[in-house]
Enzyme design. Structure first.
Site, PDB file in Angstrom:
ATOM      1  N   TYR A  90       0.672  -1.305  -0.021  1.00  0.00           N
ATOM      2  CA  TYR A  90       0.042  -0.102  -0.114  1.00  0.00           C
ATOM      3  C   TYR A  90       0.898   1.269   0.202  1.00  0.00           C
ATOM      4  CZ  TYR A  90      -4.345  -2.650   1.019  1.00  0.00           C
ATOM      5  OH  TYR A  90      -5.441  -3.477   1.063  1.00  0.00           O
TER       6      TYR A  90
ATOM      7  N   GLU B 165      -1.510  13.911  -8.172  1.00  0.00           N
ATOM      8  CA  GLU B 165      -0.755  14.933  -8.221  1.00  0.00           C
ATOM      9  C   GLU B 165       0.663  14.690  -8.503  1.00  0.00           C
ATOM     10  OE1 GLU B 165      -2.918  14.123  -5.814  1.00  0.00           O
ATOM     11  OE2 GLU B 165      -3.917  16.014  -5.294  1.00  0.00           O
TER      12      GLU B 165
ATOM     13  N   CYS C 125       1.624  15.848  -1.376  1.00  0.00           N
ATOM     14  CA  CYS C 125       1.519  16.314  -2.435  1.00  0.00           C
ATOM     15  C   CYS C 125       1.604  17.951  -2.631  1.00  0.00           C
ATOM     16  CB  CYS C 125       0.314  15.711  -3.159  1.00  0.00           C
ATOM     17  SG  CYS C 125       0.341  14.173  -3.825  1.00  0.00           S
TER      18      CYS C 125
HETATM   19  N1  THU Z   1      -5.291  10.268  -3.696  1.00  0.00           N
HETATM   20  C1  THU Z   1      -4.712  11.110  -4.658  1.00  0.00           C
HETATM   21  O1  THU Z   1      -4.183  10.502  -5.625  1.00  0.00           O
HETATM   22  N2  THU Z   1      -4.764  12.390  -4.496  1.00  0.00           N
HETATM   23  C2  THU Z   1      -5.342  13.063  -3.471  1.00  0.00           C
HETATM   24  O2  THU Z   1      -5.368  14.426  -3.637  1.00  0.00           O
HETATM   25  C3  THU Z   1      -5.896  12.406  -2.444  1.00  0.00           C
HETATM   26  C4  THU Z   1      -5.615  10.944  -2.636  1.00  0.00           C
HETATM   27  C5  THU Z   1      -5.340   8.885  -3.665  1.00  0.00           C
HETATM   28  C6  THU Z   1      -4.320   7.998  -3.156  1.00  0.00           C
HETATM   29  C7  THU Z   1      -4.993   6.715  -3.079  1.00  0.00           C
HETATM   30  O3  THU Z   1      -4.683   5.816  -4.308  1.00  0.00           O
HETATM   31  C8  THU Z   1      -6.610   7.062  -2.867  1.00  0.00           C
HETATM   32  O4  THU Z   1      -6.632   8.395  -3.348  1.00  0.00           O
HETATM   33  C9  THU Z   1      -7.330   6.908  -1.620  1.00  0.00           C
HETATM   34  O5  THU Z   1      -6.301   7.493  -0.707  1.00  0.00           O
END
Ligand code: THU
Length: 139
Positions: free
Chosen positions: A51, A58, A92
């Site tokens: 995980y 982003e 991010c």
């Molecule tokens: N996630 C993103 O890609 N960007 C965000 O701004 C928030 C979270 C993704 C990470 C993971 O794959 C999923 O969303 C759940 O956390």
């Protein structure tokens, strides 16, 4: 940012979001970054069975921008199917700040059309920057 530019960036993020690889969360996120050249760089979240190895949308868009030889962010859009516009994670926020001024507009969107307009500075007040490393001769 101008309405048409904002709309185009959100639509680009919306379209690429479909390609997200999310077997573990089922939570697809799309991101689009516009640079001063007018180019738009896209990213999606890419999860992993280990995980913590998953990457955010982003981060993917930043990687695409850098791979294309560009390094300045002019505007950002992020979209997800969430009740409230998706909030970029702390990591991010710092990654985006590496490539953009605090005034850079960021639009956070839901797939059903809610928009939240913010900026990099609002997302990450007190950002750690190169200036903090001045005394080490690295500022
Ligand atoms: N996630 C993103 O890609 N960007 C965000 O701004 C928030 C979270 C993704 C990470 C993971 O794959 C999923 O969303 C759940 O956390």
């Amino acid at each position: 940012m101008a309405d048409e530019m904002e709309q185009a960036l959100v639509e680009a993020a919306r379209a690429v979001r479909e390609n997200a690889y999310v077997p573990y969360s089922q939570f697809k996120v799309g991101a689009a970054i516009r640079t001063p050249s007018g180019a738009v760089h896209l990213g999606v979240n890419v999860e992993n069975v280990a995980y913590p190895e998953g990457t955010c949308a982003e981060a993917g868009a930043i990687a695409a921008m850098v791979a294309a030889g560009e390094g300045r962010i002019e505007a950002v859009a992020v979209i997800a199917d969430s009740p409230q516009p998706v909030s970029p994670c702390g990591g991010c926020r710092q990654k985006l700040a590496e490539f953009g001024e605090g005034s850079v507009p960021v639009v956070l969107a839901t797939t059903d059309g809610t928009l939240q307009r913010t900026t990099l500075a609002e997302l990450l007040p007190g950002v750690f920057s190169q200036a903090h490393m001045e005394r080490a001769g690295r500022g």
